[in-house]
Design a protein around this motif. Structure first.
Motif, PDB file in Angstrom:
ATOM      1  N   UNK A  56       0.828  -1.202   0.000  1.00 15.29           N
ATOM      2  CA  UNK A  56       0.000   0.000   0.000  1.00 15.29           C
ATOM      3  C   UNK A  56       0.865   1.256   0.000  1.00 15.29           C
ATOM      4  N   UNK A  57       1.913   1.259   0.817  1.00 18.24           N
ATOM      5  CA  UNK A  57       2.815   2.415   0.884  1.00 18.24           C
ATOM      6  C   UNK A  57       3.590   2.585  -0.417  1.00 18.24           C
ATOM      7  N   UNK A  58       4.042   1.468  -1.001  1.00 14.56           N
ATOM      8  CA  UNK A  58       4.819   1.553  -2.244  1.00 14.56           C
ATOM      9  C   UNK A  58       3.964   2.055  -3.398  1.00 14.56           C
ATOM     10  N   UNK A  59       2.723   1.596  -3.475  1.00 14.47           N
ATOM     11  CA  UNK A  59       1.820   2.069  -4.531  1.00 14.47           C
ATOM     12  C   UNK A  59       1.549   3.555  -4.361  1.00 14.47           C
ATOM     13  N   UNK A  60       1.370   3.999  -3.118  1.00 15.89           N
ATOM     14  CA  UNK A  60       1.160   5.429  -2.869  1.00 15.89           C
ATOM     15  C   UNK A  60       2.374   6.243  -3.305  1.00 15.89           C
ATOM     16  N   UNK A  61       3.564   5.710  -3.061  1.00 14.34           N
ATOM     17  CA  UNK A  61       4.802   6.387  -3.473  1.00 14.34           C
ATOM     18  C   UNK A  61       4.828   6.554  -4.991  1.00 14.34           C
ATOM     19  N   UNK A  62       4.557   5.470  -5.721  1.00 18.06           N
ATOM     20  CA  UNK A  62       4.591   5.556  -7.181  1.00 18.06           C
ATOM     21  C   UNK A  62       3.485   6.456  -7.717  1.00 18.06           C
ATOM     22  N   UNK A  63       2.324   6.427  -7.070  1.00 12.38           N
ATOM     23  CA  UNK A  63       1.236   7.316  -7.493  1.00 12.38           C
ATOM     24  C   UNK A  63       1.640   8.777  -7.317  1.00 12.38           C
ATOM     25  N   UNK A  64       2.312   9.088  -6.221  1.00  9.86           N
ATOM     26  CA  UNK A  64       2.774  10.462  -6.001  1.00  9.86           C
ATOM     27  C   UNK A  64       3.774  10.894  -7.064  1.00  9.86           C
ATOM     28  N   UNK A  65       4.606   9.965  -7.515  1.00 12.40           N
ATOM     29  CA  UNK A  65       5.621  10.292  -8.521  1.00 12.40           C
ATOM     30  C   UNK A  65       5.027  10.416  -9.924  1.00 12.40           C
ATOM     31  N   UNK A  66       4.135   9.482 -10.276  1.00 10.74           N
ATOM     32  CA  UNK A  66       3.716   9.328 -11.665  1.00 10.74           C
ATOM     33  C   UNK A  66       2.287   9.768 -11.942  1.00 10.74           C
ATOM     34  N   UNK A  67       1.443   9.724 -10.938  1.00 12.15           N
ATOM     35  CA  UNK A  67       0.033  10.023 -11.136  1.00 12.15           C
ATOM     36  C   UNK A  67      -0.808   8.775 -10.976  1.00 12.15           C
ATOM     37  N   UNK A  68      -2.119   8.900 -11.167  1.00 13.86           N
ATOM     38  CA  UNK A  68      -3.035   7.773 -10.994  1.00 13.86           C
ATOM     39  C   UNK A  68      -2.691   6.613 -11.935  1.00 13.86           C
ATOM     40  N   UNK A  69      -2.886   5.408 -11.435  1.00 11.07           N
ATOM     41  CA  UNK A  69      -2.512   4.189 -12.154  1.00 11.07           C
ATOM     42  C   UNK A  69      -3.699   3.679 -12.962  1.00 11.07           C
ATOM     43  N   UNK A  70      -3.469   3.424 -14.241  1.00 15.23           N
ATOM     44  CA  UNK A  70      -4.558   2.927 -15.088  1.00 15.23           C
ATOM     45  C   UNK A  70      -4.335   1.504 -15.591  1.00 15.23           C
TER      46      UNK A  70
END
Length: 230
Positions: A56-70
């Motif tokens: 959950x934390x890692x996905x939040x990190x990548x979302x902050x860097x790249x934007x919403x995941x599709x």
């Protein structure tokens, strides 16, 4: 307009690395989750996908860097060959935590984004989930559970525009398949209709198709196995 974002687990090597390359070529900004460092991937987080809070934390990190995941591709895996009588409780639990638990952890963490974007998830299963294999009981059981989750989640979210599918590779020429694995022997290879192992790039092309082109497909399992299961 910003590039769409994909998350790939197990992207540091093997099938996952080939998927990263394929989706990058199709215009995605790709983030990677892997237990091992992925120095060739700009946006990568080292994490054990069987650890739910860490995912959950890692996905939040990548979302902050790249934007919403599709788009999500769950290809992280663990493999060993053990006769069923010798599989310890720990080995059973590890196999299920990585494959089944990992998929569920990643799906839960990414599902809000996928629902918002009407996105897609592809899980890497295995032909052993369908055909079984000698000394492969705990791996086949875990991969069979992956297919069960894929089909159930597909039914759950289809009406909200999210597609969920799987690919089921046969023995694939990656580091996960040890040099002394019986699937690398001439006897086994000659038993396959195509007489060779599947390549990571071939699996990645099927994943790319499911992510980018197969807008009609959900709850499906695409077999990529050199004819091992027909």
């Amino acid at each position: 307009m910003s590039a769409p974002v994909a998350l790939v687990t197990g992207g540091a090597s093997g099938i996952g690395a080939a998927v990263v390359t394929a989706l990058t070529r199709r215009g995605y900004s790709v983030g990677c989750l892997d237990r091992n460092p992925a120095p060739n991937i700009e946006h990568s987080v080292a994490v054990d996908i069987s650890d739910g809070p860490a995912v959950t934390a890692a996905v939040a990190d990548l979302r902050d860097r790249l934007g919403p995941i599709s788009a999500v591709v769950n290809s992280a895996g663990h493999y060993e060959m053990v006769p069923v009588a010798d599989i310890t409780p720990e080995a059973w639990h590890t196999m299920l935590r990585v494959h089944l638990g990992g998929l569920v952890n990643v799906a839960r963490a990414c599902l809000p984004d996928l629902l918002e974007s009407r996105g897609t998830l592809v899980a890497v299963a295995s032909e052993l989930a369908v055909g079984g294999g000698e000394d492969d009981a705990h791996y086949a059981a875990a991969k069979g559970a992956v297919i069960g989750v894929v089909r159930s989640l597909a039914a759950e979210v289809a009406a909200r525009g999210v597609r969920v599918n799987a690919v089921a590779p046969g023995p694939t020429d990656t580091p996960l398949l040890a040099a002394d694995n019986p699937c690398r022997t001439p006897e086994y290879l000659n038993s396959l209709p195509l007489r060779r192992l599947t390549t990571p790039q071939e699996v990645a092309r099927c994943v790319e198709y499911l992510v980018c082109d197969a807008t009609f497909s959900t709850g499906d399992v695409v077999n990529v196995n050199s004819g091992a299961v027909i």
